[in-house]
Design an enzyme around this catalytic site. Sequence first.
Site, PDB file in Angstrom:
ATOM      1  N   HIS A  33     -48.237  49.001 -61.143  1.00  0.00           N
ATOM      2  CA  HIS A  33     -48.030  49.760 -62.209  1.00  0.00           C
ATOM      3  C   HIS A  33     -48.939  50.882 -62.309  1.00  0.00           C
ATOM      4  O   HIS A  33     -50.190  50.653 -62.153  1.00  0.00           O
ATOM      5  CB  HIS A  33     -47.713  49.146 -63.358  1.00  0.00           C
ATOM      6  CG  HIS A  33     -47.009  50.001 -64.368  1.00  0.00           C
ATOM      7  ND1 HIS A  33     -47.769  50.856 -65.333  1.00  0.00           N
ATOM      8  CD2 HIS A  33     -45.521  50.159 -64.890  1.00  0.00           C
ATOM      9  CE1 HIS A  33     -46.982  51.699 -65.927  1.00  0.00           C
ATOM     10  NE2 HIS A  33     -45.616  51.069 -65.919  1.00  0.00           N
TER      11      HIS A  33
ATOM     12  N   GLU B 235     -41.601  55.769 -60.706  1.00  0.00           N
ATOM     13  CA  GLU B 235     -42.049  56.162 -62.030  1.00  0.00           C
ATOM     14  C   GLU B 235     -43.025  57.067 -61.953  1.00  0.00           C
ATOM     15  O   GLU B 235     -44.361  57.092 -61.736  1.00  0.00           O
ATOM     16  CB  GLU B 235     -42.836  55.143 -62.881  1.00  0.00           C
ATOM     17  CG  GLU B 235     -41.862  53.564 -62.936  1.00  0.00           C
ATOM     18  CD  GLU B 235     -42.469  52.977 -64.039  1.00  0.00           C
ATOM     19  OE1 GLU B 235     -41.418  52.665 -65.029  1.00  0.00           O
ATOM     20  OE2 GLU B 235     -43.306  52.382 -64.061  1.00  0.00           O
TER      21      GLU B 235
END
Length: 258
Positions: free
Chosen positions: A96, A172
Amino acid sequence: MKKRLVVGNWKMYVTDADQAREFALGLRKRVRGLTGIDVRIAPPFPFLAELADVFASSPVAVGAQALSPYADAPHTGDVSGEMLKSVGVSFAIVGHSERRLSPQAGISGETNDMVRVSLERAAASGLAPILCVGEREREADGEHFVFIEAQLSSALKNIPKSALRKLVIAYEPVWAIGKQASDAMKPADVREMLIFIRKVLADVLDRSTALKLPILYGGSVEPDNAPALLAEGGVSGFLVGHASTKLDDFLSILRSCR
Ligand code: PGA
């Protein structure tokens, strides 16, 4: 048609065990009528075992927001894939952007190499990895495509076939994270990036795997933009941050995936 996948990434938004349990009980109850969607929740580490228990006989899967890249024991503060597996965790988010190295921001974090090893460790522990990629900024000269290509190929080149079986890619864009629906990436731009990602996957892996791997979008997904992102963005589902910790918003995003 393949099931859509929606993953709630709680980050540090949910701050105590009671709140986590209450949310989980509410979701378990209200998700019952929602068939045909793969729903997953990634709470902070301290709530994993409890939530795995709450969701044990429900279709909601529980996963970790990260895992250790190390296989041996002397790593203070780290949590291994095996430990996660032993408390009923079935997937792990890997790489992430909030955990990756960000020299611009002066933050030291995970390097591309650590992300790759974590991905392999997740798969070796029997966890389904969700690999996150995303550019910090969009460049007028298209440099962000080169950045995404580098992230994907460093994580996936020559990866063991077994690690690909349950792999999910989450795109993302960092600039779109933690804002609101109107600041998220536009569906047409998401579609363009997804085509690019599939092309890179075909180069790094092979064509049939590239076509099969689910690709999620994450970055300010809310009830307002979820339907258009699905219809026009061509995504397999979402990685949802802040909106996943508001039960009504999360359910509304799930409903748009039916
Ligand atoms: P956000 O977070 O939905 O709050 O933008 C998404 C993520 O970082 O996974």
